[in-house]
Design an enzyme around this catalytic site. Sequence first.
Site, short mmCIF file in Angstrom:
data_model
loop_
_atom_site.label_atom_id
_atom_site.label_comp_id
_atom_site.label_asym_id
_atom_site.label_seq_id
_atom_site.Cartn_x
_atom_site.Cartn_y
_atom_site.Cartn_z
N GLU A 40 49.69 39.63 44.42
CA GLU A 40 49.84 38.19 44.69
C GLU A 40 50.79 38.21 46.07
O GLU A 40 51.50 38.89 46.54
CB GLU A 40 50.80 37.27 43.44
CG GLU A 40 49.89 37.39 42.38
CD GLU A 40 50.59 36.24 41.25
OE1 GLU A 40 50.10 36.16 40.37
OE2 GLU A 40 51.85 35.79 41.71
N LYS B 69 44.97 44.30 42.47
CA LYS B 69 45.22 42.96 42.86
C LYS B 69 46.61 42.63 42.88
O LYS B 69 47.69 43.04 41.98
CB LYS B 69 44.50 41.73 41.79
CG LYS B 69 44.87 40.40 42.36
CD LYS B 69 43.90 39.43 41.83
CE LYS B 69 44.43 38.69 40.45
NZ LYS B 69 45.88 38.33 40.66
N GLU C 165 43.93 30.37 43.82
CA GLU C 165 44.19 29.55 42.86
C GLU C 165 44.63 28.16 42.84
O GLU C 165 45.77 28.07 43.63
CB GLU C 165 45.11 30.48 41.68
CG GLU C 165 45.41 29.84 40.63
CD GLU C 165 45.95 30.57 39.39
OE1 GLU C 165 46.34 30.07 38.48
OE2 GLU C 165 46.06 31.76 39.91
N ASP D 208 47.57 40.00 34.55
CA ASP D 208 48.98 39.75 34.01
C ASP D 208 49.02 38.61 33.04
O ASP D 208 50.02 38.73 32.35
CB ASP D 208 49.98 40.13 34.95
CG ASP D 208 49.72 38.69 36.04
OD1 ASP D 208 49.17 37.95 36.04
OD2 ASP D 208 50.84 38.90 36.80
N SER D 209 47.87 37.85 33.07
CA SER D 209 47.88 36.69 32.28
C SER D 209 47.80 37.30 30.55
O SER D 209 47.96 36.56 29.72
CB SER D 209 46.48 36.14 32.42
OG SER D 209 45.49 36.71 32.45
#
Length: 273
Positions: A120, A118, A187, A49-50
């Site tokens: 978070e 993925k 991260e 999503d970057s």
Amino acid sequence: MSVQSAIKRKTAPDLRARKNGEPIVMLTSYHAHTAALVDRHCDAILVGDSLGNVMHGFETTVPVTLDMMILQGRAVMRGSQAALVVVDMPFGSYEGSKEQAFQSAVRIMKETLCGAVKLEGGARMAETVAFLSERGIPVMGHIGLTPQSINMLGSFRAQGREEENWAPIENDARAIAEAGAFSIVVEAVAEPLARKITQSIAVPTIGIGASAACDGQVLVLEDMLGLSPRAPKFVRRYGNLGPMIEEAIAGYARDVKSRAFPGPEHVYGMKKS
């Protein structure tokens, strides 16, 4: 006779089996042409999503939508052949309930044909990870600095730099691993903590600003190529393409203005009768 054929790409179980083995190589990609390049060298491609920052100029990943992720996931699947493609579930597409997460993940898997999703979050997302995994959706976890929570965190700062703050992060890793995640992105976590987490859980860790002791590494492609104007501390630039691209554009502009381009070799003449 079965009509099913063998899966030619790497799969989530393939990456899961790399725990304590050869490090996993992973980069982001959002386009078919960059995916083709990344695919030749990486075990996995993250459609992150970057893309909100890299492609759309958003300050955070929060505005990214499910449709945006699916569109770019399709492009990456078309451009790649061998790597496992993992697509990020964007903010708001899975936090409401495990059922919401399932519906979003099903859309991603069906519409992109990717191999995993993925999401978070740590312990709070363990029930959702288990729900998806039990229903045939491979899940990569993501703990430590979670960019989708930036409005709660306040800034993109490293996590676990004081040992008294380690316990919640360790608990997050353990909860997600035990819930069925096949790997976990760690991260911006202090190196000693990332090392400890890697040694203590049964699934591979993929570091980004964590530790070389992790079972693999991931970076944003544009960061490591020198295309991003600013990059986090944990990025090593393996190229400096930004100035090179600008120089090429400036050369093109000069040639157009001086009518040096197009030249005789770039135009079409008449056919001889």
